[in-house]
Write a protein that holds these residues in place. Structure first.
Motif, mmCIF file in Angstrom:
data_model
loop_
_atom_site.group_PDB
_atom_site.id
_atom_site.type_symbol
_atom_site.label_atom_id
_atom_site.label_comp_id
_atom_site.label_asym_id
_atom_site.label_seq_id
_atom_site.Cartn_x
_atom_site.Cartn_y
_atom_site.Cartn_z
ATOM 1 N N GLY A 1 -6.098 0.273 -2.789
ATOM 2 C CA GLY A 1 -6.726 -0.956 -3.237
ATOM 3 C C GLY A 1 -6.141 -1.552 -4.495
ATOM 4 N N ALA A 2 -5.090 -0.934 -5.033
ATOM 5 C CA ALA A 2 -4.546 -1.396 -6.312
ATOM 6 C C ALA A 2 -3.782 -2.704 -6.194
ATOM 7 C CB ALA A 2 -3.633 -0.325 -6.917
ATOM 8 N N PHE B 1 -3.831 -4.632 2.571
ATOM 9 C CA PHE B 1 -4.627 -3.431 2.327
ATOM 10 C C PHE B 1 -5.233 -2.969 3.646
ATOM 11 C CE2 PHE B 1 -7.436 -7.030 1.820
ATOM 12 C CZ PHE B 1 -8.656 -6.640 2.358
ATOM 13 N N GLY B 2 -5.722 -1.739 3.663
ATOM 14 C CA GLY B 2 -6.268 -1.185 4.891
ATOM 15 C C GLY B 2 -7.785 -1.211 4.931
ATOM 16 N N ASP B 3 -8.328 -0.773 6.066
ATOM 17 C CA ASP B 3 -9.791 -0.745 6.199
ATOM 18 C C ASP B 3 -10.415 0.191 5.172
ATOM 19 O OD1 ASP B 3 -9.980 1.997 8.052
ATOM 20 O OD2 ASP B 3 -8.291 0.717 8.578
ATOM 21 N N GLY B 4 -9.702 1.270 4.815
ATOM 22 C CA GLY B 4 -10.220 2.171 3.782
ATOM 23 C C GLY B 4 -10.323 1.483 2.438
ATOM 24 N N LEU C 1 -7.450 -19.106 -6.286
ATOM 25 C CA LEU C 1 -6.075 -18.622 -6.376
ATOM 26 C C LEU C 1 -5.396 -18.649 -5.006
ATOM 27 C CD1 LEU C 1 -6.518 -15.554 -8.755
ATOM 28 C CD2 LEU C 1 -5.870 -17.901 -9.333
ATOM 29 N N PRO C 2 -4.099 -18.875 -4.971
ATOM 30 C CA PRO C 2 -3.354 -18.907 -3.701
ATOM 31 C C PRO C 2 -3.033 -17.503 -3.195
ATOM 32 C CG PRO C 2 -1.858 -19.382 -5.516
ATOM 33 C CD PRO C 2 -3.237 -19.281 -6.119
ATOM 34 N N VAL C 3 -4.066 -16.807 -2.717
ATOM 35 C CA VAL C 3 -3.933 -15.439 -2.217
ATOM 36 C C VAL C 3 -4.412 -15.372 -0.775
ATOM 37 C CG1 VAL C 3 -4.537 -13.014 -2.553
ATOM 38 C CG2 VAL C 3 -4.401 -14.522 -4.525
ATOM 39 N N ILE C 4 -3.700 -14.625 0.048
ATOM 40 C CA ILE C 4 -4.161 -14.301 1.385
ATOM 41 C C ILE C 4 -4.400 -12.798 1.406
ATOM 42 C CG2 ILE C 4 -3.645 -14.315 3.849
ATOM 43 C CD1 ILE C 4 -1.758 -16.578 1.447
ATOM 44 N N PHE C 5 -5.640 -12.393 1.563
ATOM 45 C CA PHE C 5 -5.987 -10.974 1.638
ATOM 46 C C PHE C 5 -5.846 -10.529 3.094
ATOM 47 C CE2 PHE C 5 -8.203 -12.509 -2.138
ATOM 48 C CZ PHE C 5 -7.901 -11.519 -3.071
ATOM 49 N N VAL C 6 -4.904 -9.651 3.345
ATOM 50 C CA VAL C 6 -4.609 -9.222 4.716
ATOM 51 C C VAL C 6 -5.137 -7.803 4.910
ATOM 52 C CG1 VAL C 6 -2.849 -8.929 6.485
ATOM 53 C CG2 VAL C 6 -2.516 -10.637 4.665
ATOM 54 N N THR D 1 0.847 -1.192 0.000
ATOM 55 C CA THR D 1 0.000 0.000 0.000
ATOM 56 C C THR D 1 0.882 1.241 0.000
ATOM 57 O OG1 THR D 1 -0.050 0.277 2.410
ATOM 58 C CG2 THR D 1 -1.600 -1.308 1.465
ATOM 59 N N HIS D 2 0.255 2.397 0.142
ATOM 60 C CA HIS D 2 1.031 3.631 0.300
ATOM 61 C C HIS D 2 1.816 3.621 1.622
ATOM 62 C CE1 HIS D 2 -2.932 4.144 2.132
ATOM 63 N NE2 HIS D 2 -2.330 4.928 3.006
#
Length: 325
Positions: free
Chosen positions: A118-119, A144-147, A166-171, A65-66
């Motif tokens: 979110g990119a 990514f953040g709550d925003g 897909l082998p992704v963990i969204f944190v 993220t930023h």
């Protein structure tokens, strides 16, 4: 407490301490006016990035993220090259042309910090799809953040990852604020992890100030992804010690809020207390790590100040275009 060998515990503490010292030092250096662009600091959230990335190797990927310095360091990116990049020097990881919000190091699986909220979702799905096609068991963690949890790119990416397994963990690092807007005002659910049900994936909530809790939860999600069982949404409840950006007056925060976070929820103190009370590590060993990290960051700043800036005549178009055979 998660069972980890002593070497791994020291590595975890070193990563977290390096993030903290890197960010605290940048907080001071930015005030001198010598750092170009914007800086968004990660201090306070070290256990989240480190707990996840301690389960990953160089063949695995992360998108950031930023607020990406912590993710970089947790993934093993060189803090000396990072410091040079932030100071805009040609010795930086991106030759001084990316700065704080665009640090990347593909050799470490770090796909890049990103100024677009979110990119990282689509980037993560792309990397994960490539891993699935190659059958190499590599996984990708999308921070990514709550925003960003309200961004269509993240929601579309979670749907795509679930459909394609897909082998992704969204944190989702829920630090309570999207810029100056409280998550309680902007996010319809109290827990971002609740949204996992809409995408037919597990949603897990964990104390983001506790390295051991994050590490254990991430280990399960990552192993599940490696085994072809699809994505997980992991929400770490955490908090940032600094403003959204350097110079943020933080008038939107309650009086004493940051002081309470530092005194009651400092992930470094929590880690030290657990590791020493169990007898796994001693205060002296952790103090040695502290001293070594301070020396490293001090050296990185001194070197960055001495390093050359990019030469417009030679560097303006370098790394802009790819030449295909």
């Amino acid at each position: 407490m998660t069972t980890l060998p002593k070497s791994a515990l020291l590595d975890a503490y070193r990563r977290m301490r390096t993030i903290r010292e890197f960010e605290e030092r940048l907080h001071r250096e930015f005030a001198t006016g010598d750092i170009p662009g914007f800086v968004h600091l990660y201090a306070g959230q070290e256990a989240s990035a480190t707990g996840v990335c301690m389960n990953l190797g160089d063949a695995d990927f992360i998108s950031s993220t930023h607020r990406g310095h912590g993710h970089c360091i947790a993934k093993g990116v060189d803090p000396v090259g990072m410091m040079a990049e932030i100071f805009g020097k040609s010795t930086g990881l991106c030759r001084g042309k990316g700065g704080s919000m665009h640090i990347a190091d593909i050799s470490k699986g770090m796909l890049g910090a990103n100024g677009i909220v979110g990119a990282g979702g689509p980037l993560s799905c792309g990397a994960a799809l490539a891993s699935k096609i190659r059958g190499n068991r590599s996984v990708t963690a999308c921070f990514f953040g709550d925003g960003a949890s309200n961004q269509g790119t993240i929601l579309e990416s979670m749907n795509l990852a679930s459909v394609l397994k897909l082998p992704v963990i969204f944190v989702a690092e829920n630090n309570g604020y999207g810029e100056a807007c409280a998550a309680s005002f902007a996010v319809a659910t109290e827990d971002v992890a609740d949204r996992a049900a809409g995408f037919n994936m597990p949603g897990v909530i964990v104390d983001g100030f506790d390295f051991f809790a994050v590490h254990e939860a991430a280990a399960h999600a990552i192993e599940r992804a490696r085994n072809g069982e699809g994505p997980t949404l992991l929400e770490t409840k955490t908090g940032r010690f600094m403003g959204h950006y350097e110079g943020d007056q933080q008038t939107y925060r309650e009086e004493g809020e940051v002081e309470r976070l530092r005194s009651e929820s400092d992930c470094l103190n929590i880690f030290r207390a657990k590791a020493t009370s169990s007898g796994a590590l001693s205060d002296a060993e952790l103090d040695d790590v502290d001293a070594a990290v301070v020396a490293l960051i001090d050296s990185a700043v001194k070197q960055a100040r001495l390093d050359p800036t990019p030469d417009p005549a030679k560097d303006l178009l370098a790394d802009v275009y790819v030449s295909y055979p």
